[in-house]
Scaffold this motif. Structure first.
Motif, PDB file in Angstrom:
ATOM      1  N   LEU A 642     -28.818 -24.900  23.363  1.00 20.43           N
ATOM      2  CA  LEU A 642     -27.615 -24.086  23.275  1.00 20.43           C
ATOM      3  C   LEU A 642     -28.025 -22.649  22.971  1.00 20.43           C
ATOM      4  O   LEU A 642     -28.717 -22.382  21.992  1.00 20.43           O
ATOM      5  N   ILE A 643     -27.577 -21.712  23.828  1.00 23.59           N
ATOM      6  CA  ILE A 643     -27.970 -20.312  23.684  1.00 23.59           C
ATOM      7  C   ILE A 643     -26.891 -19.500  22.976  1.00 23.59           C
ATOM      8  O   ILE A 643     -27.167 -18.736  22.049  1.00 23.59           O
ATOM      9  N   ASP A 644     -25.650 -19.636  23.367  1.00 25.54           N
ATOM     10  CA  ASP A 644     -24.599 -18.853  22.732  1.00 25.54           C
ATOM     11  C   ASP A 644     -23.246 -19.322  23.246  1.00 25.54           C
ATOM     12  O   ASP A 644     -23.148 -20.030  24.256  1.00 25.54           O
ATOM     13  N   LYS A 645     -22.210 -18.904  22.507  1.00 21.29           N
ATOM     14  CA  LYS A 645     -20.832 -19.071  22.945  1.00 21.29           C
ATOM     15  C   LYS A 645     -20.322 -17.663  23.211  1.00 21.29           C
ATOM     16  O   LYS A 645     -20.313 -16.818  22.301  1.00 21.29           O
ATOM     17  N   VAL A 646     -19.920 -17.377  24.449  1.00 24.00           N
ATOM     18  CA  VAL A 646     -19.636 -15.996  24.826  1.00 24.00           C
ATOM     19  C   VAL A 646     -18.283 -15.873  25.514  1.00 24.00           C
ATOM     20  O   VAL A 646     -17.691 -16.850  25.983  1.00 24.00           O
ATOM     21  N   GLN A 647     -17.849 -14.621  25.574  1.00 33.32           N
ATOM     22  CA  GLN A 647     -16.704 -14.237  26.393  1.00 33.32           C
ATOM     23  C   GLN A 647     -17.211 -13.141  27.322  1.00 33.32           C
ATOM     24  O   GLN A 647     -17.475 -12.023  26.894  1.00 33.32           O
ATOM     25  N   VAL A 648     -17.371 -13.509  28.623  1.00 34.22           N
ATOM     26  CA  VAL A 648     -17.966 -12.571  29.566  1.00 34.22           C
ATOM     27  C   VAL A 648     -16.931 -11.571  30.018  1.00 34.22           C
ATOM     28  O   VAL A 648     -15.716 -11.750  29.841  1.00 34.22           O
ATOM     29  N   VAL A 649     -17.420 -10.502  30.649  1.00 27.22           N
ATOM     30  CA  VAL A 649     -16.532  -9.454  31.149  1.00 27.22           C
ATOM     31  C   VAL A 649     -15.585 -10.040  32.198  1.00 27.22           C
ATOM     32  O   VAL A 649     -16.011 -10.756  33.112  1.00 27.22           O
ATOM     33  N   GLY A 650     -14.300  -9.743  32.034  1.00 26.03           N
ATOM     34  CA  GLY A 650     -13.311 -10.219  32.996  1.00 26.03           C
ATOM     35  C   GLY A 650     -12.749 -11.582  32.672  1.00 26.03           C
ATOM     36  O   GLY A 650     -11.916 -12.108  33.408  1.00 26.03           O
ATOM     37  N   LYS A 651     -13.203 -12.217  31.544  1.00 27.93           N
ATOM     38  CA  LYS A 651     -12.712 -13.547  31.164  1.00 27.93           C
ATOM     39  C   LYS A 651     -12.137 -13.484  29.757  1.00 27.93           C
ATOM     40  O   LYS A 651     -12.646 -12.778  28.882  1.00 27.93           O
ATOM     41  N   THR A 652     -11.067 -14.235  29.534  1.00 28.42           N
ATOM     42  CA  THR A 652     -10.460 -14.292  28.205  1.00 28.42           C
ATOM     43  C   THR A 652     -10.860 -15.549  27.457  1.00 28.42           C
ATOM     44  O   THR A 652     -10.702 -15.632  26.239  1.00 28.42           O
ATOM     45  N   THR A 653     -11.347 -16.516  28.166  1.00 30.44           N
ATOM     46  CA  THR A 653     -11.779 -17.766  27.539  1.00 30.44           C
ATOM     47  C   THR A 653     -13.256 -17.691  27.193  1.00 30.44           C
ATOM     48  O   THR A 653     -14.007 -16.882  27.751  1.00 30.44           O
ATOM     49  N   THR A 654     -13.662 -18.531  26.249  1.00 32.66           N
ATOM     50  CA  THR A 654     -15.063 -18.550  25.833  1.00 32.66           C
ATOM     51  C   THR A 654     -15.841 -19.585  26.638  1.00 32.66           C
ATOM     52  O   THR A 654     -15.289 -20.602  27.082  1.00 32.66           O
ATOM     53  N   VAL A 655     -17.109 -19.303  26.810  1.00 30.71           N
ATOM     54  CA  VAL A 655     -17.989 -20.170  27.597  1.00 30.71           C
ATOM     55  C   VAL A 655     -19.264 -20.409  26.808  1.00 30.71           C
ATOM     56  O   VAL A 655     -19.858 -19.454  26.279  1.00 30.71           O
ATOM     57  N   GLN A 656     -19.682 -21.657  26.713  1.00 33.18           N
ATOM     58  CA  GLN A 656     -20.965 -21.973  26.067  1.00 33.18           C
ATOM     59  C   GLN A 656     -22.067 -21.922  27.116  1.00 33.18           C
ATOM     60  O   GLN A 656     -21.918 -22.453  28.221  1.00 33.18           O
ATOM     61  N   LEU A 657     -23.153 -21.281  26.745  1.00 30.42           N
ATOM     62  CA  LEU A 657     -24.286 -21.134  27.653  1.00 30.42           C
ATOM     63  C   LEU A 657     -25.468 -21.959  27.152  1.00 30.42           C
ATOM     64  O   LEU A 657     -25.729 -22.002  25.944  1.00 30.42           O
ATOM     65  N   PHE A 658     -26.170 -22.586  28.094  1.00 25.93           N
ATOM     66  CA  PHE A 658     -27.298 -23.453  27.755  1.00 25.93           C
ATOM     67  C   PHE A 658     -28.503 -23.089  28.612  1.00 25.93           C
ATOM     68  O   PHE A 658     -28.366 -22.656  29.766  1.00 25.93           O
TER      69      PHE A 658
END
Length: 739
Positions: A642-658
């Motif tokens: 697990l790398i991080d939980k992020v909110q990328v540009v242009g998105k309002t929801t959070t995404v977990q990155l692996f």
């Protein structure tokens, strides 16, 4: 309306025209075409008859035997024709043995010369001197008288031959047992003859019945039908088999039934005793062959004369006297044999007349039924073959053929109904051939279209799979769950500045070729190359249930492959390549998209954009590959960090990155331990237990076997943030402001 589309197509129209053409041939064929059709119909009829013949001949109540004037009889009794005395002796022995009816497939048109009369004519003086004694002797050796006497002591039937021309010395025709009303004589379709070769009156007057022995053959010479009544003048005469049936049933006469339509007499059938026999308008019936030659009991005539055969075998039987000897030329071509004794044909007809349920019939509605089957078969084939593959059409054609043949054989063998089979089979063959050709051409065009559309995206072997999928392969835009991959070269601008355009082109081509092969090997589809960036996706155009797994495996394969590529670059003093890969899984649109000037098979949607953002974040986190949570969940055989939980540009929801590490079964204990500790540190962070999280991140930063950048990021994030200032709805997600 789509279900009715086949009806509006030109190929359905062509199929309908072909169907109507075949139906018109069935209805209106004449001349040479009609002869050809009838010949093929006859072959099919014969094949069906042979196919349905029982291995054991049928048994009926009436016992029919053949008294055969065979080769053996002629060896023992002398060459045929025999003296009427010998024939009389044969009749007497048959009568004494208990034969009920005796029928002759032979006619006696001339008187047998009396030997005494011949002597007296050659020696006139002897005749004058011994006139009275010679007269008595003449009577005693009169063979015709002996035969007449023998015939009169039993129910017997003599055959006679109908002719198409009248003899100059025509003997009077005998009385007929057929009753035929005079009003039915007009324009009758019955077989009509002008004359006949009849038996001498002495024998004719002694017998109890007469019947014609003419064989009715089709145009190919095969005997499939038999006329049971024929017309001479204004009289109808029975066939030998019909007359024997009348005698056997003790019927006084034979009644007829006709239907007069527009001044034309359409013959329908005959009746004797309580048996009704339906015929065609020509007074004919289909012969119910019992089997191949010698299906009836055969007894040599010489065995009767010498009493080797007697009442044990013959009592209660109906005997047909004829010959199977080749030299006597009474062998016929029939569906059940080319050398079939003519006398046995009469025996088959007799059995059919005694048991009408055995007689195959061709009812008046058979032509209408045949036309209906042709039109129905043609319509079904034309409708369901539209736009289908050659394989489907072959299966459909074989299915329809099986149904048509099975139905036809069922009606023949069970219901004793004979329906034409040629034209229904012909329409299947012609239409199947037509639609297979059309389908093959369409498949070739479809294959070329697929190749031209996808050969730049997928490997040749996958194109072949797509062609095999045929119409099920959609080229239109559709929404489906897929996986997309973005791969970008790090610091490409600085690399390109150190090379000439030609060097840069070769450099990129070598890299892209190797990377593309790895994607192809993992069932991927190349979307596009944009400079140094490669975009690929999975689960289109071919379905791939494991698209996320194949995408991640392709990414790991690209990293491993890059090691080999860089070795080659090092040998030629070229700079090594480093890349970042981002993978995202989810719903996206895929299809042939673009303008009327140019189109491309590509993917669009938020999931695609997310994949691009994730690839950009690999530089931020100092890792080579990043995947989204949806991708990770589809790869249980791979270990992820697990790398991080992020909110990328242009998105309002959070995404977990692996970050995919490797196949789980390939990790050593140290790697597995770090993955576990990294997960623990992340959970401590998200649960706001930052002191413990900070301690574990620092430990991992020192002992890591992976990239330590992510640990450094979280250490700085903890040190630079006051827990008290966090919002109440804080979920641990980091908001990125750069693409």
């Amino acid at each position: 309306m789509s279900s009715l589309k086949p009806i509006t197509s030109k190929h359905f129209f062509i199929g309908a025209v072909i169907t109507l053409l075949i139906a018109s041939i069935e209805l209106f064929s004449t001349g040479s075409l009609a002869k050809l059709v009838n010949r093929v119909q006859g072959i099919i009829y014969d094949s069906r008859l042979l196919l349905t013949l029982s291995e054991t001949p049928r048994r009926i109540d009436e016992s029919v035997v053949i008294i055969d004037i065979d080769e053996k009889s002629m060896q023992e009794q002398g060459r045929f024709p025999w003296s009427r005395s010998k024939i009389a002796d044969l009749v007497t022995k048959l009568t004494d043995a208990g034969v009920i009816v005796i029928a002759f497939d032979i006619f006696f048109s001339e008187s047998e010369e009396n030997p005494v009369t011949k002597i007296m004519s050659e020696i006139p003086d002897l005749s004058k001197k011994y006139a009275i004694p010679f007269a008595e002797i003449t009577k005693q050796v009169d063979a015709d008288a002996k035969l007449a006497s023998a015939l009169s002591k039993n129910d017997t039937a003599l055959g006679f031959l109908l002719l198409n021309k009248q003899l100059t010395s025509q003997k009077p025709l005998p009385k007929s047992s057929v009753v035929w009303a005079s009003e039915e004589h007009t324009n009758s379709q019955l077989n009509q003859f002008s004359g006949a070769i009849v038996n001498i009156s002495q024998l004719q007057n002694a017998t109890t019945g007469i019947g014609f022995i003419n064989a009715h053959s089709d145009e190919d010479g095969f005997i499939r039908k038999a006329a049971i009544v024929s017309r001479v003048g204004d009289k109808l005469y029975p066939s030998l088999a019909l007359e024997v049936a009348r005698l056997y049933t003790l019927a006084e006469n034979i009644e007829t039934r006709s239907n007069i339509l527009n001044d034309i007499t359409l013959f329908e059938g005959i009746k004797f005793q309580d048996k009704w026999i339906q015929t065609d308008e020509y007074g004919q019936v289909l012969i119910p062959y019992k089997g191949r030659a010698h299906s009836f009991p055969y007894y040599s005539a010489t065995d009767i004369l010498t009493q080797r055969i007697g009442s044990d075998e013959l009592e209660g039987t109906v005997a047909f006297i004829g010959t199977s000897a080749i030299g006597l030329a009474d062998l016929r071509s029939t569906p059940v044999g080319l050398q079939y004794p003519g006398v046995e044909v009469h025996a088959n007809i007799f059995e059919g007349l005694m048991h009408p349920e055995l007689l195959p019939s061709k009812p008046n509605w058979s032509l209408g039924a045949s036309l209906f089957i042709i039109v129905l078969t043609g319509s079904v084939l034309s409708f369901f073959s539209h736009g289908k593959s050659a394989r489907f059409i072959i299966v459909l054609s074989l299915t329809i053929t099986s149904v048509v043949i099975f139905s036809n054989v069922y009606l023949w063998s069970v219901q004793k109904i004979s329906l034409p089979l040629l034209m229904p089979l012909l329409i299947i063959i012609i239409l199947a051939g037509y639609y297979i050709i059309i389908g093959s051409i369409a498949e070739m065009k479809h294959s070329r279209k697929i190749k031209s559309m996808f050969d730049q995206y997928v490997p040749p072997e996958r194109i072949n799979q797509m062609i095999l999928q045929g119409k099920s392969l959609s080229q239109k835009s559709e929404r489906k769950n897929m996986t997309v991959l973005f791969a970008d070269i790090r610091s490409f601008t600085s690399l390109s500045e150190s090379m000439s355009p030609h060097q840069l082109s070769e450099y990129l081509n070598e890299y892209l070729t190797a990377i593309t092969k790895i994607i192809f090997d993992n069932n991927g589809t190349i979307d596009k190359y944009v400079g140094d960036m490669v975009m690929a996706f999975w689960n289109a155009p071919l379905k791939d249930e494991n698209h996320a797994r194949h995408g991640v495996e392709a990414a790991m394969g690209m990293i491993n492959g890059l090691t080999q590529i860089n070795k080659l670059f090092a040998e030629s003093s070229q700079p090594a390549i480093k890349i970042g890969i981002g993978i995202s899984t989810g719903e996206m649109n895929v299809g042939d998209m673009g303008s009327i000037y140019r189109k491309a098979y590509t993917v669009l949607g938020d999931t695609v954009n997310l994949g691009s953002r994730v690839e950009n974040l690999t530089k931020f986190y100092g890792v080579v590959i990043l995947v989204t949570e949806e991708t990770m969940k589809e790869c249980p055989h791979i270990s992820f960090r697990l790398i991080d939980k992020v909110q990328v540009v242009g998105k309002t929801t959070t995404v977990q990155l692996f970050e995919p590490i490797d196949f789980t079964d390939k990790l050593d204990e140290e790697q597995l331990n770090e993955v576990k500790k990294s997960q623990q540190a992340m959970m401590l962070f998200y649960n706001k237990n930052w002191p413990q999280a900070l301690s574990l991140f620092k430990e991992l930063q020192i002992t890591t076997v992976f990239s330590s950048d992510v640990y450094t990021i979280f250490i700085e994030r903890i040190k630079g943030t006051d827990l008290k200032t966090l919002a109440k709805d804080w979920n641990g997600a980091f908001k990125h402001t750069k693409k």
